[in-house]
Write a protein that holds these residues in place. Structure first.
Motif, PDB file in Angstrom:
ATOM      1  N   SER A  48      -0.805  25.847  -4.737  1.00 61.36           N
ATOM      2  CA  SER A  48      -1.536  24.358  -5.170  1.00 61.36           C
ATOM      3  C   SER A  48      -1.847  24.226  -6.478  1.00 61.36           C
ATOM      4  O   SER A  48      -1.618  25.007  -7.520  1.00 61.36           O
ATOM      5  N   GLY A  49      -2.383  23.283  -6.816  1.00 64.53           N
ATOM      6  CA  GLY A  49      -3.025  22.922  -8.224  1.00 64.53           C
ATOM      7  C   GLY A  49      -2.194  21.615  -9.000  1.00 64.53           C
ATOM      8  O   GLY A  49      -2.720  21.557  -9.831  1.00 64.53           O
ATOM      9  N   ASN A 133       5.555  24.317  -3.605  1.00 62.35           N
ATOM     10  CA  ASN A 133       4.443  23.461  -3.274  1.00 62.35           C
ATOM     11  C   ASN A 133       5.029  22.252  -2.400  1.00 62.35           C
ATOM     12  O   ASN A 133       5.966  22.043  -2.207  1.00 62.35           O
ATOM     13  N   GLU A 134       3.930  21.473  -1.931  1.00 60.02           N
ATOM     14  CA  GLU A 134       4.360  20.268  -1.108  1.00 60.02           C
ATOM     15  C   GLU A 134       4.846  19.211  -2.099  1.00 60.02           C
ATOM     16  O   GLU A 134       4.257  19.261  -3.220  1.00 60.02           O
TER      17      GLU A 134
END
Ligand code: GLU
Length: 367
Positions: A48-49, A133-134
């Motif tokens: 994430s991030g 990641n998405e």
């Protein structure tokens, strides 16, 4: 073969509280991930991030309804900054990383699913660290994975990994809010355990998940035979610590590993916030002999989903089955409680007379 392990890091494990990438945190994480290889593991990272890395560079909207496009723009500017920090940290240690951005739809369609699998296989063979990641910029309510705990579940299934590590602030599952002095941490939890009555710490304001989405991840993976660890990223060498069992909570997977691909795909693809509630007669019939779910037995439709998504079937607040829906949430709300013969008058080109076909249904007790 090296043991595949998926590691999911929350936003605050790789960014600063005030926003922006933390190269310091990423360097430490990357060094530990590379060290895992020496110990016989093949790590796959779900990071994430992106939003938190980019949010200071995008003006915050005043209107609430603009929040989604704000987050999408923040992710678009933040993701490359995050990747730059990863690539720099990897290269400094003579290694390489790869970016994989996906949405829920990519796991639904067989061809795309196989492409994700094959790409990750090839990257691992070449000792390149996959960083997943998405794809927040293109995802919206109907097609979003939702949170990266769920994305990590899907990646664990797709790559046949034997363990998932969720690195977060809290050091595992506690019997009450961990801030309370007498809170006790669970060291090892059996896959049959439910967590009724356990109080979680409040979720941080950054990132989408919390202990609740983490336990949903545990419930999806452990019955299939996958171990899940939850522990803090704030400790020294957090991954080795969790792998050696000296911190966090280990949720033990079922010793009989699920070998049916179809069952494990259905169990892990199910959307957390999408379900129908069925009546007594319908629940009884489904549990007795797996029969198709007919619209007439449905009492309530919850959440946002598309045709072909995996949704939950609930009765008395319990998920009794999961399965692929033939209708989207709006259509199901129109036909619920109706006889099969009435469907075509309500929905043009209705794809089916059943809500979930029995071949696409998985009764919870059968996992
Ligand atoms: N994809 C989001 C991001 O990179 C994080 C989603 C989550 O926090 O679970 O910022």
């Amino acid at each position: 073969m090296k043991k595949r392990v998926v590691i999911k890091v929350g936003s605050l494990a790789v960014t600063n509280e005030a926003g922006g990438v933390s190269s310091v945190k990423i360097r430490a994480l990357v060094a530990e991930l590379l060290a895992l290889r020496e110990k016989g593991f093949a790590p796959i990272l779900v990071s994430s991030g992106a939003i938190n890395s980019g949010r200071a560079l995008i003006k915050r909207p005043e209107e609430k309804k603009m929040m989604i496009s704000f987050q999408q723009a923040a992710a678009a500017v933040g993701q490359p900054l995050l990747m730059r920090a990863y690539v720099d940290a990897l290269e400094a240690l003579g290694a390489h990383g790869a970016q994989i951005l996906v949405t829920h739809e990519d796991f639904k369609e067989r061809q795309r699913f196989l492409n994700i699998r094959n790409t990750i296989n090839r990257l691992l063979e070449n000792d390149v660290l996959p960083i997943v990641n998405e794809n927040d910029t293109v995802s919206y309510a109907e097609i979003t994975v939702g949170d990266n705990d769920q994305l990590a579940v899907m990646i664990t299934e797709a790559t046949d990994a034997e363990k998932l590590i969720l690195l977060t602030e809290a050091d595992g599952l506690f019997d009450k809010n961990p801030k309370e002095a007498d809170a006790r941490r669970f060291d090892v939890v059996d896959f049959r355990e439910d967590f009724v009555g356990v109080k979680f710490a409040a979720k941080t304001s950054v990132g989408r998940g919390g202990m609740d989405t983490k336990l949903k991840a545990v419930r999806k993976l452990t019955p299939l035979g996958v171990d899940v660890c939850i522990g803090t990223f704030l400790a020294e060498s957090p991954l080795s610590r969790l792998l050696s069992g000296t911190g966090g909570t280990l949720f033990k997977g079922n010793p009989d590993r699920q070998t049916s691909r179809r069952k494990s795909w259905l169990s892990t693809m199910v959307k957390n916030d999408a379900w129908v509630v069925v009546d007594e007669g319908c629940a009884g019939a489904m549990l007795k002999a797996t029969t198709s779910l007919l619209p007439i037995g449905i009492r309530k439709v919850h959440g946002v989903f598309r045709r072909g998504d995996v949704i939950q079937v609930k009765h008395r607040n319990k998920t009794i089955a999961v399965g692929i829906t033939e209708f989207d949430h709006r259509e199901l709300a129109l036909v619920m409680g109706k006889k099969s013969g009435e469907i075509s008058a309500l929905i043009e080109n209705a794809p089916s007379k059943v809500a979930i076909h029995k071949d696409n249904l998985l009764i919870k007790a059968d996992i």
